[in-house]
Design an enzyme around this catalytic site. Structure first.
Site, PDB file in Angstrom:
ATOM      1  N   ALA A  67      77.891  19.719  39.299  1.00 57.54           N
ATOM      2  CA  ALA A  67      77.014  19.586  38.134  1.00 57.54           C
ATOM      3  C   ALA A  67      77.833  19.608  36.852  1.00 57.54           C
ATOM      4  O   ALA A  67      78.925  20.164  36.797  1.00 57.54           O
ATOM      5  CB  ALA A  67      75.998  20.723  38.123  1.00 57.54           C
ATOM      6  N   PHE A  69      78.827  16.798  35.220  1.00 56.77           N
ATOM      7  CA  PHE A  69      79.400  15.471  34.995  1.00 56.77           C
ATOM      8  C   PHE A  69      78.312  14.470  34.628  1.00 56.77           C
ATOM      9  O   PHE A  69      78.513  13.614  33.772  1.00 56.77           O
ATOM     10  CB  PHE A  69      80.148  15.014  36.246  1.00 56.77           C
ATOM     11  N   ASN A 116      85.186  24.246  28.457  1.00 63.96           N
ATOM     12  CA  ASN A 116      84.009  23.615  27.871  1.00 63.96           C
ATOM     13  C   ASN A 116      83.016  24.676  27.437  1.00 63.96           C
ATOM     14  O   ASN A 116      82.903  25.735  28.040  1.00 63.96           O
ATOM     15  CB  ASN A 116      83.371  22.625  28.859  1.00 63.96           C
ATOM     16  N   PHE A 120      74.501  23.375  28.018  1.00 65.27           N
ATOM     17  CA  PHE A 120      73.333  22.731  28.644  1.00 65.27           C
ATOM     18  C   PHE A 120      72.752  21.633  27.756  1.00 65.27           C
ATOM     19  O   PHE A 120      71.529  21.538  27.566  1.00 65.27           O
ATOM     20  CB  PHE A 120      72.238  23.750  28.973  1.00 65.27           C
ATOM     21  N   ASN A 147      70.506  20.725  39.512  1.00 62.54           N
ATOM     22  CA  ASN A 147      70.976  21.998  38.969  1.00 62.54           C
ATOM     23  C   ASN A 147      70.106  22.360  37.774  1.00 62.54           C
ATOM     24  O   ASN A 147      70.058  21.623  36.791  1.00 62.54           O
ATOM     25  CB  ASN A 147      72.446  21.856  38.564  1.00 62.54           C
ATOM     26  N   SER A 183      76.532  30.056  33.935  1.00 66.78           N
ATOM     27  CA  SER A 183      77.280  29.396  32.860  1.00 66.78           C
ATOM     28  C   SER A 183      77.552  30.396  31.741  1.00 66.78           C
ATOM     29  O   SER A 183      76.658  31.144  31.334  1.00 66.78           O
ATOM     30  CB  SER A 183      76.489  28.216  32.296  1.00 66.78           C
ATOM     31  N   ASN A 185      78.060  29.588  28.686  1.00 67.98           N
ATOM     32  CA  ASN A 185      77.871  28.885  27.420  1.00 67.98           C
ATOM     33  C   ASN A 185      76.461  28.947  26.852  1.00 67.98           C
ATOM     34  O   ASN A 185      76.179  28.336  25.823  1.00 67.98           O
ATOM     35  CB  ASN A 185      78.298  27.420  27.583  1.00 67.98           C
ATOM     36  N   THR A 186      75.559  29.654  27.532  1.00 68.67           N
ATOM     37  CA  THR A 186      74.233  29.937  26.998  1.00 68.67           C
ATOM     38  C   THR A 186      74.147  31.440  26.791  1.00 68.67           C
ATOM     39  O   THR A 186      74.274  32.193  27.764  1.00 68.67           O
ATOM     40  CB  THR A 186      73.122  29.463  27.949  1.00 68.67           C
ATOM     41  N   LYS A 221      74.255  29.288  42.125  1.00 66.64           N
ATOM     42  CA  LYS A 221      75.627  29.091  41.658  1.00 66.64           C
ATOM     43  C   LYS A 221      76.080  30.346  40.935  1.00 66.64           C
ATOM     44  O   LYS A 221      75.419  30.807  39.998  1.00 66.64           O
ATOM     45  CB  LYS A 221      75.721  27.880  40.732  1.00 66.64           C
ATOM     46  N   ASN A 250      81.316  28.837  39.508  1.00 67.33           N
ATOM     47  CA  ASN A 250      81.222  28.207  38.192  1.00 67.33           C
ATOM     48  C   ASN A 250      82.547  28.408  37.451  1.00 67.33           C
ATOM     49  O   ASN A 250      83.541  28.812  38.044  1.00 67.33           O
ATOM     50  CB  ASN A 250      80.059  28.828  37.410  1.00 67.33           C
ATOM     51  N   GLY A 273      89.319  24.108  36.598  1.00 68.68           N
ATOM     52  CA  GLY A 273      90.550  23.462  37.011  1.00 68.68           C
ATOM     53  C   GLY A 273      91.446  24.398  37.810  1.00 68.68           C
ATOM     54  O   GLY A 273      90.995  25.391  38.374  1.00 68.68           O
ATOM     55  N   THR A 324      86.855  19.012  37.511  1.00 65.39           N
ATOM     56  CA  THR A 324      88.087  18.909  36.731  1.00 65.39           C
ATOM     57  C   THR A 324      89.176  18.161  37.503  1.00 65.39           C
ATOM     58  O   THR A 324      89.914  17.346  36.926  1.00 65.39           O
ATOM     59  CB  THR A 324      88.570  20.303  36.310  1.00 65.39           C
TER      60      THR A 324
END
Length: 342
Positions: A67, A69, A116, A120, A147, A183, A185-186, A221, A250, A273, A324
């Site tokens: 998820a 991409f 990144n 979302f 996802n 994630s 990032n939220t 996840k 993740n 990565g 990655t």
């Protein structure tokens, strides 16, 4: 060929390059049938012995696209033509949202990694559902995972409603679901990995799942930054909620042992990565061994070679996903992994 193109791509902003490439891949796929045939014959994998049946789904090969991409389900067919055995779309939220401010993706070439903090960014579940409906009408054989996440503005105490909305809307157009609570990032999202809120989300979705004549596998996840005690809780939660499996892992918030210059290491967001490879494999092995292989695991994190994929399988993964590594190594990585696994 990719080794010649990559240095050019890497001179430009990674998010801009991403959309430049996938949009042209889709244009080529849609407008030039002969070109699509050439791409499929060059990259697609037709090797006997690669088929897998995992959580009731038949996969033509065990190498999928993770998820992130294809956040909106726009490029599933052209990406599938590159040889992926399955495509996971999203993370999608009920309402559209722009994500975090740009720039929000950074390459770390010295570490073969990405950071990144996309947040979302997506066009909302209604847009995705319609796209996937058209795709499934045309290509019902492509295995698609959905996802799902919550909108940034939705407080954690109401998060379950966001997951329900995405689940209901995508139920008829995906083959499996992934609950994303990992994630970084939220803001506050990872708090939903705690035992009680996580059980509430998963049990609610399972109740919803059982109301249908057909049920969909639900996976969770998880982050690579969980402690062993938290992983023990995950094993217990899988058993209690009877979800289908786990995706491990993740991105990480760790910045340990990076060769990258300090200014890039200081960027906030999830690291993916090669630096996350060993930890994701450790998590897979721990879950597999401590649970006595009680549930399937999709292994993702730092897969840049066939050897990396095999390590994930040896640790207990039933399937693997790329992100990655796909960016750094190119589409030939898919076939090379499949050949090695056979």
């Amino acid at each position: 060929m990719y080794s010649l193109i990559k240095p050019i791509f890497f001179k430009f902003d990674p998010e801009n390059v991403h959309y430049f490439v996938v949009k042209r891949l889709k244009w080529f796929n849609d407008k030039f049938p002969l070109g699509k045939t050439i791409i499929r014959s060059s990259f697609d994998v037709h090797i006997k012995g690669l088929e897998r049946e995992v959580f009731g789904i038949k996969f033509r090969n065990p190498v999928g696209l993770a998820a992130g991409f294809d956040k909106n389900g726009e490029y599933v067919e052209p990406l599938s033509n590159l040889g992926f055995g399955f495509i996971e779309v999203g993370t999608v939220t009920p309402m559209p949202q722009p994500g975090n401010d740009k720039p929000r993706m950074f390459r770390l070439p010295n570490d073969e990694a990405l950071i990144n903090r996309m947040g979302f960014n997506n066009k909302g579940v209604d847009v995705m559902a319609e796209r996937l409906r058209l795709l499934k009408d045309k290509h019902p054989d492509i295995v698609v995972g959905g996802n799902i996440g919550k909108n940034k503005a939705t407080p954690n105490e109401d998060a379950v409603s966001d997951y329900i909305k995405c689940f209901d809307r995508l139920f008829d157009v995906v083959d499996y679901f992934v609950v994303n609570v990992s994630s970084p990032n939220t803001p506050g999202l990872r708090e939903l990995q705690e035992k009680e809120p996580l059980k509430k989300i998963l049990n609610t979705l399972q109740q919803r799942n059982r109301k249908n004549d057909i049920s969909r596998p639900i996976l969770l996840k998880i982050a690579p930054d969980l402690t062993d005690a938290q992983l023990d809780d995950i094993i217990e939660i899988v058993a209690e909620t009877n979800i289908a499996g786990i995706i491990a892992t993740n991105t990480t918030i760790s910045r340990e042992n990076l060769a990258t210059e300090q200014n890039l290491k200081a960027e906030t967001g999830g690291l993916s990565g090669k630096p996350v490879k060993e930890r994701s494999t450790e998590v897979i092995r721990y879950l597999s061994e401590k649970s006595n292989k009680a549930f399937p695991i999709i292994g993702v994190g730092g897969i840049h070679s066939a050897k990396d994929a095999q390590e994930k399988m040896d640790a207990g993964a039933s399937l693997v996903q790329l992100y990655t590594g796909f960016i750094y190594e190119g589409p030939g990585l898919i076939k090379s992994i499949c050949k090695a696994l056979v």
